[in-house]
Design an enzyme around this catalytic site. Structure first.
Site, short mmCIF file in Angstrom:
data_model
loop_
_atom_site.label_atom_id
_atom_site.label_comp_id
_atom_site.label_asym_id
_atom_site.label_seq_id
_atom_site.Cartn_x
_atom_site.Cartn_y
_atom_site.Cartn_z
N GLU A 115 -39.27 -39.41 44.21
CA GLU A 115 -40.39 -39.14 43.46
C GLU A 115 -41.20 -37.79 43.44
O GLU A 115 -41.62 -37.39 42.55
CB GLU A 115 -41.28 -40.63 43.66
CG GLU A 115 -42.79 -40.41 43.75
CD GLU A 115 -43.27 -40.32 45.26
OE1 GLU A 115 -42.47 -40.66 46.16
OE2 GLU A 115 -44.59 -40.40 45.45
N ASP A 139 -34.83 -44.79 50.68
CA ASP A 139 -36.14 -45.68 50.85
C ASP A 139 -35.86 -46.82 49.64
O ASP A 139 -36.56 -47.85 49.64
CB ASP A 139 -37.41 -45.04 50.62
CG ASP A 139 -37.79 -44.51 52.03
OD1 ASP A 139 -37.06 -44.70 53.01
OD2 ASP A 139 -38.94 -43.70 52.01
O1 F6P Z 1 -38.25 -40.54 51.83
C1 F6P Z 1 -37.23 -40.88 52.81
C2 F6P Z 1 -37.72 -40.64 54.27
O2 F6P Z 1 -36.61 -41.15 54.84
C3 F6P Z 1 -38.92 -41.71 54.74
O3 F6P Z 1 -38.54 -43.09 54.96
C4 F6P Z 1 -39.47 -41.08 55.99
O4 F6P Z 1 -40.64 -41.39 56.19
C5 F6P Z 1 -39.52 -39.62 55.52
O5 F6P Z 1 -38.26 -39.60 54.68
C6 F6P Z 1 -38.87 -38.61 56.75
O6 F6P Z 1 -38.87 -37.48 56.28
P1 F6P Z 1 -38.58 -35.94 57.39
O7 F6P Z 1 -37.42 -36.12 57.80
O8 F6P Z 1 -39.07 -34.76 56.58
O9 F6P Z 1 -39.40 -36.46 58.35
#
Ligand code: F6P
Length: 371
Positions: A115, A139
């Site tokens: 999104e 997600d």
């Molecule tokens: O959007 C997917 C996601 O895996 C979330 O569930 C999670 O909070 C986030 O990305 C983690 O992102 P990063 O790797 O930037 O911490």
């Protein structure tokens, strides 16, 4: 007239990104005689000196099973400026990026993202660059599509983890807690919890209480099941409480969720007297090879995205609907995230097979019968 397509992978990586890249390049070059330019490191690659590379069918050979993205990706940077809870992009950033697109002779964009990235994509479309989006995120929380690619691979990984936790939990009569990803929604927790036979599933959509979880564990003990398995989405909240963050974030960095599983382990030990341990699955859910379904979905999305652009549609996202790929307005897909409907059939099925959602009032979450 589209002669060159720019291809961007944005946001957190997900299994299947390379499969989309491969499908876009093969379709664009072989079917339409187009040129494809890969933009590196998400939208950031369009700024400054620009980071791009030409993509030919030879460049995408062997990519189908490969995890990650050969183009690199970013979910922080100059396109996402945070002010407290909200984020925006200064107009100047778009001006620079648009000038660079012109200089690179890029006529249209395929943007693969969740999104956040697709929200940025809308702005390019509004400013005259035709864009088609491809829905990505483990997600599965993007609106207007039944599935985002990457989700079912993450699900397989979480389900396997639950299977493995079962045998060790049973051997030691422990409570084992698996913390999975899911910032705002509980799709991974719900689906893997049912597929992996969890006793308690905790999702952001249903506030939980420690007492209700302890009650379920107690009931299992009475039925001679001395161990219990809990799966919790990282964004799940106690009733009347807030999400648990390992890093609250600041102007430049997004807040980082994490810690709810360990908090539950601590509290449940106190309430039940049983040993409770937490495993945080983390980025294992995002890394590595996509499963066959995600390869198929990613390939179908990638090819369709090119066809959609070439028939003159833009400002659209390809989406899965009843086994077919359709197009939906990007703005509609990004308007609201897709949460787990708490009255869904799957919630009812989970309840029927004895799963608790840890709610203070479990009867409130009984789902729909339908069949
Ligand atoms: O959007 C997917 C996601 O895996 C979330 O569930 C999670 O909070 C986030 O990305 C983690 O992102 P990063 O790797 O930037 O911490």
């Amino acid at each position: 007239m589209i002669r060159t397509i720019g291809l961007i992978t944005g946001g957190g990586d997900a299994p299947g990104l390379n499969a989309v890249i491969r499908a876009v390049v093969k379709t664009a070059v072989s079917e339409y005689g187009l040129r494809v330019v890969g933009i590196e490191d998400g939208f950031e690659g369009l700024l400054g000196e620009t980071h791009t590379r030409p993509l030919t069918p030879a460049d995408v050979r062997g990519l189908l099973p490969r995890g990650g993205t050969i183009l690199g990706t970013r979910n922080r940077g100059q396109f996402v400026v945070r002010t407290g809870e909200t984020s925006s992009t200064p107009d100047e950033i778009y001006r620079v990026a648009l000038a660079n697109l012109k200089r690179l002779d890029i006529d249209a964009l395929v943007v693969v993202g969740g999104e956040g990235s697709l929200g940025i994509a809308i702005e390019f479309d509004k400013r005259g660059i035709p864009v088609v989006g491809v829905p990505k995120t483990i997600d599965n929380d993007l609106g207007c599509t039944e599935l985002t690619f990457g989700f079912t691979t993450a699900l397989d990984i979480a389900t396997e983890a639950l299977d493995r936790l079962h045998t060790t939990a049973a051997s030691h009569d422990r409570v084992m807690i698996l913390e999975v990803m899911g910032r705002h929604t509980g799709w991974i927790a719900l689906h893997s919890g049912i597929a992996g036979g969890a006793d308690v599933i905790l999702i952001p959509e249903i506030p939980f209480t420690m007492e209700s979880i302890a009650q379920k564990i107690h009931e299992r003990d009475l039925c001679d099941s001395q161990f219990s398995i809990i799966v919790v989405a990282e964004g799940a909240k106690e009733a009347g409480g807030l999400e648990v963050y390992q890093d609250p974030g600041d102007r430049a960095h997004a807040p980082r969720l994490g810690g709810i599983g360990n908090r539950i382990a601590q509290e449940i030990e106190g309430l039940t007297g049983k040993e409770a341990r937490c495993v945080v699955l983390g980025h294992l859910q995002r890394g590595g090879t996509p499963n066959s379904f995600d390869r198929l979905l990613a390939t179908n999305y990638g090819s369709c995205a090119v066809r959609v652009l070439m028939r003159g549609e833009h400002g659209k996202m390809v989406a899965l609907h009843a086994a077919d790929i359709i197009t939906v307005p990007l703005a509609r897909a990004c308007a609201n995230i897709k949460t787990v409907p708490t009255d869904s059939q799957l919630i009812r099925t989970a309840r029927d097979v004895g799963i608790s959602f840890g709610a203070a009032d479990e009867a409130k979450y009984h789902g729909q019968e339908i069949c």
